[in-house]
Design a protein around this motif. Sequence first.
Motif, PDB file in Angstrom:
ATOM      1  N   TYR A   1      48.137  39.472  38.166  1.00 24.08           N
ATOM      2  CA  TYR A   1      47.485  39.269  39.467  1.00 24.08           C
ATOM      3  C   TYR A   1      46.000  39.629  39.337  1.00 24.08           C
ATOM      4  CZ  TYR A   1      52.450  40.095  40.549  1.00 24.08           C
ATOM      5  OH  TYR A   1      53.820  40.092  40.551  1.00 24.08           O
TER       6      TYR A   1
ATOM      7  N   GLU B   1      43.992  40.849  42.664  1.00 25.52           N
ATOM      8  CA  GLU B   1      44.438  42.149  43.175  1.00 25.52           C
ATOM      9  C   GLU B   1      44.122  43.265  42.170  1.00 25.52           C
ATOM     10  OE1 GLU B   1      46.282  39.397  43.193  1.00 25.52           O
ATOM     11  OE2 GLU B   1      46.849  39.045  45.279  1.00 25.52           O
ATOM     12  N   THR B   2      44.257  42.957  40.879  1.00 26.01           N
ATOM     13  CA  THR B   2      44.008  43.963  39.850  1.00 26.01           C
ATOM     14  C   THR B   2      42.520  44.336  39.802  1.00 26.01           C
ATOM     15  OG1 THR B   2      45.875  43.124  38.569  1.00 26.01           O
ATOM     16  CG2 THR B   2      44.319  44.522  37.403  1.00 26.01           C
TER      17      THR B   2
ATOM     18  N   PHE C   1      41.856  46.692  42.460  1.00 22.05           N
ATOM     19  CA  PHE C   1      42.556  47.921  42.105  1.00 22.05           C
ATOM     20  C   PHE C   1      41.750  48.767  41.117  1.00 22.05           C
ATOM     21  CE2 PHE C   1      46.623  49.928  40.519  1.00 22.05           C
ATOM     22  CZ  PHE C   1      46.954  50.483  41.729  1.00 22.05           C
TER      23      PHE C   1
ATOM     24  N   ALA D   1      43.930  54.160  31.322  1.00 26.77           N
ATOM     25  CA  ALA D   1      44.694  53.553  32.416  1.00 26.77           C
ATOM     26  C   ALA D   1      44.270  52.098  32.611  1.00 26.77           C
ATOM     27  CB  ALA D   1      44.510  54.345  33.710  1.00 26.77           C
TER      28      ALA D   1
ATOM     29  N   ARG E   1      45.528  49.935  29.795  1.00 26.69           N
ATOM     30  CA  ARG E   1      46.961  49.643  29.912  1.00 26.69           C
ATOM     31  C   ARG E   1      47.239  48.671  31.053  1.00 26.69           C
ATOM     32  NH1 ARG E   1      50.312  55.317  28.951  1.00 26.69           N
ATOM     33  NH2 ARG E   1      49.778  55.620  26.758  1.00 26.69           N
ATOM     34  N   ILE E   2      46.561  48.872  32.195  1.00 27.92           N
ATOM     35  CA  ILE E   2      46.807  48.013  33.362  1.00 27.92           C
ATOM     36  C   ILE E   2      46.496  46.556  33.034  1.00 27.92           C
ATOM     37  CG2 ILE E   2      45.948  47.426  35.679  1.00 27.92           C
ATOM     38  CD1 ILE E   2      45.680  50.442  36.200  1.00 27.92           C
TER      39      ILE E   2
ATOM     40  N   MET F   1      52.126  44.574  41.907  1.00 27.70           N
ATOM     41  CA  MET F   1      51.033  44.944  41.011  1.00 27.70           C
ATOM     42  C   MET F   1      50.991  46.461  40.823  1.00 27.70           C
ATOM     43  SD  MET F   1      46.988  44.853  41.593  1.00 27.70           S
ATOM     44  CE  MET F   1      47.384  46.066  42.832  1.00 27.70           C
ATOM     45  N   TYR F   2      51.171  47.213  41.909  1.00 32.01           N
ATOM     46  CA  TYR F   2      51.185  48.684  41.810  1.00 32.01           C
ATOM     47  C   TYR F   2      52.323  49.144  40.912  1.00 32.01           C
ATOM     48  CZ  TYR F   2      51.569  53.606  43.114  1.00 32.01           C
ATOM     49  OH  TYR F   2      51.643  54.972  43.067  1.00 32.01           O
TER      50      TYR F   2
ATOM     51  N   GLN G   1      53.814  47.527  38.511  1.00 34.82           N
ATOM     52  CA  GLN G   1      53.502  47.200  37.114  1.00 34.82           C
ATOM     53  C   GLN G   1      52.394  48.105  36.566  1.00 34.82           C
ATOM     54  OE1 GLN G   1      51.257  43.610  35.972  1.00 34.82           O
ATOM     55  NE2 GLN G   1      53.093  42.913  34.928  1.00 34.82           N
ATOM     56  N   ALA G   2      51.385  48.381  37.401  1.00 32.17           N
ATOM     57  CA  ALA G   2      50.274  49.235  36.963  1.00 32.17           C
ATOM     58  C   ALA G   2      50.783  50.628  36.608  1.00 32.17           C
ATOM     59  CB  ALA G   2      49.201  49.310  38.051  1.00 32.17           C
TER      60      ALA G   2
END
Lengths: 227, 227
Positions: free
Chosen positions: A154, A157-158, A161, A200, A203-204, B196-197, B199-200
Amino acid sequence: MVHIVKEYDERKNEFLDTAMGLFMTQGYEQTSVAAIIQAVGVSKGAFYHYFKTKEDLLDQLSARATDQAMVAIHSILQDPALSAIERLNAIFTTTNAYKAENRDLVMTLLQVFYSDTNLILRYRLLEHNLQVLSPVIAEILHQGNAQGSMSVDYPEETAVFILRIGASLVEGIAKQLPLDPEDTEGVAGVLRHLNMYNQAVERIIGAEPGSLGLVDESIIRVVTGQS
Amino acid sequence: MVHIVKEYDERKNEFLDTAMGLFMTQGYEQTSVAAIIQAVGVSKGAFYHYFKTKEDLLDQLSARATDQAMVAIHSILQDPALSAIERLNAIFTTTNAYKAENRDLVMTLLQVFYSDTNLILRYRLLEHNLQVLSPVIAEILHQGNAQGSMSVDYPEETAVFILRIGASLVEGIAKQLPLDPEDTEGVAGVLRHLNMYNQAVERIIGAEPGSLGLVDESIIRVVTGQS
């Protein structure tokens, strides 16, 4: 015509600079429009020629700061030689270097913005930055997916984030500032948080471990004043 | 003695419940201590017997809400049959189910807390939750490392991080509420953010893809009112 435009911009910037100074010394909530008008030394009508309200001035202030930063970022985006990973790294490196070069301003902003009285100011700046920066990051994530160096389901959205969690990180760190360079434990704690953020994000977005270098020593110069 | 303690707690809870009702209907900033005292119908001295200031009442209000949620969470932590992954999932499932069962309250809280006038209220609640919940999450991450189901280099910092980004996520979603169940696009957008959260967090803690189920359909019931 050029002369008039120049005068318009100069007076507007004078309002913005003066207001920023008052916000930093007195706090956003505590600064009235009357105080801004008095400090610039012009009529009330002049203020309302440029701004609807104090909040409108604030929005324009954050827009100006972000626009300045975006000039450097757009040149990174337009460099065809850079991969998606390199682009992401370059944006963070440029931002970090800007902060190191303007350490006094950044430290003042951090300490003022992260006091409880300036929650609204901080909140608006974050929302503005999200709007301007998230499409840029999203574009890089799409590019990374296409190049196979990232794996993001996504991207839009990412992107939001990653920026929101960056702001969360700064919020956590800002509470510990200013740091004494002799405070080895404090400096190590800040570094641990920054490395965690780097890992983080890596990885995300599904990037190779070690491919991102969002944190560099210029950040340590910012938080400790070492040069 | 028991009788006196009971009366003390009852009166205190009466203040807390009344204040919460006023905060929800009028906003935190707009609610004065005088209005709370008047609504409870007792003397000014009675209020100051329990609370130093309105902010002190707010701190105690958030402490009470978190304490109630922590009872369920502690029973999850004390179940020796659960793995670290199962524990993390159980904490999220319990919290989601609580929200679905108390949908009206949660929707009101979301809409009130996420208005600009209640930034300070929201901020304090988040800080309180971070303090109480982050050691619990950190313990689970240490356990996950030991069991080999997670790979977290900085468990304490990562625990705070997961909670902060959860709050960021809720903040992003809260702006779109309340959602019409017929608004398929809106519901899909909320689901995309929640997935998404999930998966993150999975990626940040180095867990197997698909091992976490932080999002379940009870959340959709909360945001749309479907039951």
